[in-house]
Write a protein that holds these residues in place. Structure first.
Motif, short mmCIF file in Angstrom:
data_model
loop_
_atom_site.label_atom_id
_atom_site.label_comp_id
_atom_site.label_asym_id
_atom_site.label_seq_id
_atom_site.Cartn_x
_atom_site.Cartn_y
_atom_site.Cartn_z
N LEU A 16 0.87 -1.18 0.00
CA LEU A 16 0.00 0.00 0.00
C LEU A 16 0.91 1.22 0.00
CD1 LEU A 16 -3.03 0.88 0.21
CD2 LEU A 16 -2.68 1.00 2.68
N ALA A 17 1.48 1.51 -1.16
CA ALA A 17 2.51 2.55 -1.23
C ALA A 17 2.48 3.21 -2.60
CB ALA A 17 3.88 1.94 -0.96
N GLU A 18 2.50 4.53 -2.59
CA GLU A 18 2.58 5.28 -3.84
C GLU A 18 4.00 5.76 -4.12
OE1 GLU A 18 -0.26 8.45 -3.97
OE2 GLU A 18 -1.98 7.14 -3.55
N GLY A 19 4.86 5.78 -3.12
CA GLY A 19 6.22 6.23 -3.31
C GLY A 19 7.10 5.15 -3.88
N VAL A 20 8.26 5.56 -4.39
CA VAL A 20 9.18 4.61 -5.03
C VAL A 20 9.73 3.62 -4.02
CG1 VAL A 20 11.42 4.43 -6.18
CG2 VAL A 20 9.77 6.16 -6.92
N ALA A 21 10.06 4.06 -2.81
CA ALA A 21 10.69 3.16 -1.84
C ALA A 21 9.80 1.96 -1.54
CB ALA A 21 11.00 3.92 -0.55
N GLY A 22 8.52 2.19 -1.27
CA GLY A 22 7.62 1.08 -0.98
C GLY A 22 7.46 0.14 -2.15
N GLN A 23 7.43 0.68 -3.36
CA GLN A 23 7.25 -0.16 -4.53
C GLN A 23 8.51 -0.97 -4.85
OE1 GLN A 23 4.96 1.56 -7.81
NE2 GLN A 23 4.45 3.30 -6.50
N CYS A 39 -1.95 -2.64 -3.89
CA CYS A 39 -3.22 -1.92 -3.72
C CYS A 39 -3.10 -0.55 -4.36
CB CYS A 39 -3.58 -1.79 -2.24
SG CYS A 39 -3.80 -3.37 -1.40
N GLU A 40 -3.84 -0.34 -5.44
CA GLU A 40 -3.78 0.92 -6.17
C GLU A 40 -5.03 1.75 -5.90
OE1 GLU A 40 -2.13 0.94 -10.16
OE2 GLU A 40 -2.01 -1.25 -10.11
N PRO A 41 -4.90 3.07 -5.91
CA PRO A 41 -6.06 3.93 -5.70
C PRO A 41 -6.98 3.90 -6.92
CG PRO A 41 -4.16 5.25 -6.30
CD PRO A 41 -3.66 3.84 -6.15
#
Length: 774
Positions: A16-23, A39-41
């Motif tokens: 559940l991450a939009e930033g590069v680090a989480g992805q 999980c995408e918005p």
């Protein structure tokens, strides 16, 4: 192990991450064959359509970061979305999130509530400033992290603007830290919360500046590529890194073949630096008449750790990369490690299956945990550390920090060179007493000496291997085989050994025997080709940082912890430091393979964010970084700087007219102090960060509170992450040469049984059970 098979227990990961680090963190799990549900918005992750895009309109960055993941649409802001997420988490082992405390509270996704609802869940939080810091509610990326963390202050030319490293380097490094932390948490009986702040990781990478400032009172700053001992020089077709150690000067003289370098006055290292104008023109004349690969080949033949400035076109045709299948005809494997299966498939569309059907994996069995008290995650693990200088030694330090018994093995006649390494600001390289830099990479270890050139030394090594779990080495390829401590030989002694090789270019291929330092790999990996001022020469991270050495230790520790958590014993891990750094540029490599585009330095500007740069403030070398992603942020910035006419302009206008925009911002910031700029930008909710020096970082309570550096008994690097349930005790001092010879040979490991209990110092997230840790 090869192909798509998966060894070890299957992990179910929710991202559940939009930033590069989480992805990137999720990408590591997907690459190793685990089920990752992204999980995408509503409408999809913004990276799906962020330029540059392929012929189907899919962003190259999205493709690189999300291959082999499954995807579902989840809106955590809605009741239905929260219910769907709870369903996913009910069968998950790990959640990767980058929610700041405000959004986490609003959606019911604080670490406290998540752990209460899912007691065995491992939560990996990758945020700009920490999971409870209100500043993490505002967007943060690698530029802002590298500025606040102090790393940017060290990259670039003196007197010019600080630079962020090319791509999203701190985001990748933070992902490696999060991956390592998740494996530590998996080894705890009840899971844990892994709190990674991107700015902490940037500061941790720049740990040498902390030590230098504390030891000398001098504030390190950027040295660029044209001053100091190590420099870049123009070749006939590009750039070459002129890199050598003082004892290699005679080889430099032989390589250049010019009488100017034979001047007797140049015999001393300090004299060479003082008289550089006397001999450097001869180097420039020699280099410009030769190709960069020719110089690289001739220097390596003499054992000189030169590196040439490879761009991405060089990488995809590179004989070493093709021999190891890092890239192949029309495709890229882009695996960051050899020895574990790695997948690379197209990312699922937004309506792909979420993979939640089927039985949940069996519960984890945790070695050395759950036996009372609050044991360290790696308690009971024995590591033989043959690492030297940074890459291998820093990996061992990370393992020792979290409870492993790490035995540093040196030769009495040839100890770790870092013991006498000069601090970066010293005028002379001749050091007679132990370097303060050695402490940071070797605190918490036991130290013994072995002469592996003798039968008795090799026999003692075999006895140690029989009783150990892990071996780390970063020797030049071929050394371990000559010493009789190569992986096949030691696996016969201990078939359950986890053997990690951290070499310059990997254990196979035509260039596997090359020598390098981090600055060599900055160039060879392609990182320097996308770092620098627009339209100018490639820029490395500098000898004071040696970024590839730092990032490979984070990744190496994560790999070892992964094998331990997954019980992947008898595993040989072949990590090419060069390939690992290139892997952080996967999106640009994919773009080049698809379009032929060869990226060049763009300064601090990045796709999808404008303005995105540093701006000069009042005072000497004072800078503020600004990174706007949305029209709302740009409008707020325009109003703040008195340019209301720009407030309604769309993003493409800001991008096309960036010089005009920069001029307006510089006029505003240049008349204000850095602190005043930061205060006003923060009030306007414009993503920003000051560029901190080592002195300012030392004075900032954030880094001391989060133990990014330590001061007992002298300044040394601390920890790049925080666990809710385990706070590492201060490490023992680094061992003196051979300090524990007698005890270890007798089978006793001093301190292993009586390691200080985990301190329950105040942590930022309350425990889940009254009177105890989670």
């Amino acid at each position: 192990m090869s192909g798509r098979e998966h060894a070890g227990g299957l992990l179910r990961v929710v991202e559940l991450a939009e930033g590069v680090a989480g992805q990137v963190c999720g990408r590591l799990f997907a690459g190793f064959g685990h089920t990752v549900t992204k999980c995408e918005p509503p409408g999809g992750d913004p990276l799906r359509t962020r330029e540059p895009v392929d012929a189907d309109g899919l962003g190259y960055t999205f493709t690189a970061l999300n291959a082999d993941k499954q995807s579902v649409c989840v809106d955590p802001e809605s009741p239905d979305g929260r219910a769907r997420l709870a369903e996913l988490l009910s069968s998950a082992d790990i959640l990767i999130t980058d929610f700041g405390p405000g959004r986490a509270a609003r959606t019911g996704l604080t670490p406290h509530r998540l752990r209460s609802a899912h007691p065995k869940l491992v939560v990996v939080a990758l945020t700009p400033y920490g999971v409870t810091d209100e500043r993490s509610d505002v967007h943060g990326d690698s530029l802002l992290a590298e500025c606040y963390g102090g790393l940017a202050a060290m990259v670039g030319e003196p007197g010019r603007a600080p630079l962020s490293l090319g791509g999203e380097q701190t985001a990748h490094a933070a992902a490696f830290v999060g991956f390592y932390g998740s494996m530590l948490a998996l080894r705890r009986a009840d899971g844990d919360v892994v709190d990674v702040a991107l700015c902490d990781v940037a500061a941790y990478i720049d740990w040498k500046s902390d030590v230098v400032y504390a030891e000398t009172g001098q504030v390190p700053t950027r040295t660029g590529t044209s001053i100091g001992r190590w420099r870049t020089v123009r070749a006939a077709d590009g750039w070459i890194g002129f890199i050598y150690t003082p004892e290699q000067w005679d080889r430099v003289v032989e390589l250049i073949g010019d009488p100017a370098l034979e001047d007797p006055r140049l015999r001393g290292d300090k004299a060479r630096l003082d008289l550089v104008d006397l001999w450097w023109p001869a180097v420039e004349r020699w280099a410009v008449a030769r190709t960069k690969r020719e110089i690289y080949r001739d220097a390596q033949r003499l054992g000189l750790p030169f590196g040439y400035g490879a761009d991405l076109a060089d990488l995809v045709t590179d004989p070493q990369y093709r021999a190891r299948s890092f890239v192949s005809d029309g495709a890229a494997r882009l695996a960051p490690v050899v020895g574990l299966p790695w997948r690379f498939g197209s990312p699922r569309d937004l309506h792909g299956t979420d993979g939640t059907t089927g039985p949940r994996p069996r519960p984890r069995e945790v070695d050395g945990a759950g036996t009372g008290g609050d044991p360290a995650p790696l308690a009971g693990v024995v590591v033989l550390d043959l690492g030297t200088i940074t890459a291998g030694a820093a990996t061992g330090r990370l393992l020792a920090d979290y409870g492993a018994t790490v035995i540093k093995i040196e030769s009495m006649g040839r100890p770790d060179a870092f013991r006498v390494w000069p601090v970066p600001t010293e005028g002379d390289a001749d050091v007679t007493e132990e370097s303060p830099l050695f402490e940071s990479n070797n605190a918490g270890k036991l130290g013994i000496t072995l002469d592996l050139k003798t039968d008795s030394g090799r026999a003692e090594m075999r006895r140690l291997v029989e009783r150990s779990d892990v071996l780390i080495e970063n020797f030049t390829v071929g050394v371990t085989r000559r010493l009789g401590i190569d992986c096949p030989t030691l696996m016969e002694v201990n078939p359950r050994l986890i053997y990690l090789s951290l070499s310059s270019q990997g254990q196979s291929g035509p260039e596997s025997g090359t020598r390098s330092y981090g600055s060599s790999l900055d160039l060879l990996s392609g990182l320097a080709s996308v770092t620098g001022y627009p339209g100018e020469q490639p820029m490395w991270s500098s000898a004071d940082i040696n970024y590839p050495d730092q990032i490979v230790s984070l990744f190496g520790a994560g790999l070892i912890a992964y094998c331990l958590a997954q019980d992947l014993r008898g595993t040989y891990l072949d990590v090419s430091q060069r390939e690992l750094v290139s892997w952080t540029l996967a999106d640009r490599i994919l773009e080049h393979l698809d379009t032929g585009t060869v990226p060049e330095p763009t300064g601090n500007r990045r796709p999808g964010s404008t303005p995105h740069d540093v701006y000069r403030c009042a005072g000497d070398d004072q800078w503020i970084a600004i990174a706007c992603r949305t029209d709302t942020e740009r409008a707020a910035l325009a109003t703040l700087v008195g340019a209301e006419g720009m407030a309604s302009k769309p993003s493409p206008w800001w991008e096309r007219n960036h010089e005009e925009v920069d001029a307006v911002i510089n006029a505003w910031s240049g008349s204000r102090s850095k602190q005043e700029c930061l205060r006003e930008l923060t009030l306007a909710r414009v993503p920003s960060a000051p560029v901190l020096s080592a002195r300012e970082r030392a004075e900032d309570p954030h880094f001391r509170r989060r133990r990014v550096f330590l001061d007992d008994p002298r300044r040394q690097k601390g920890f790049p992450l925080r666990l809710l349930g385990y706070e590492p005790p201060p490490p023992r001092p680094a061992p003196r040469l051979g300090q524990h010879d007698a005890e270890v040979r007798d089978g006793h490991r001093p301190g292993a049984e009586a390691r200080p209990a985990a301190g329950r110092v105040p942590v930022e997230v309350p425990p889940q059970r009254s009177g105890g840790s989670t």
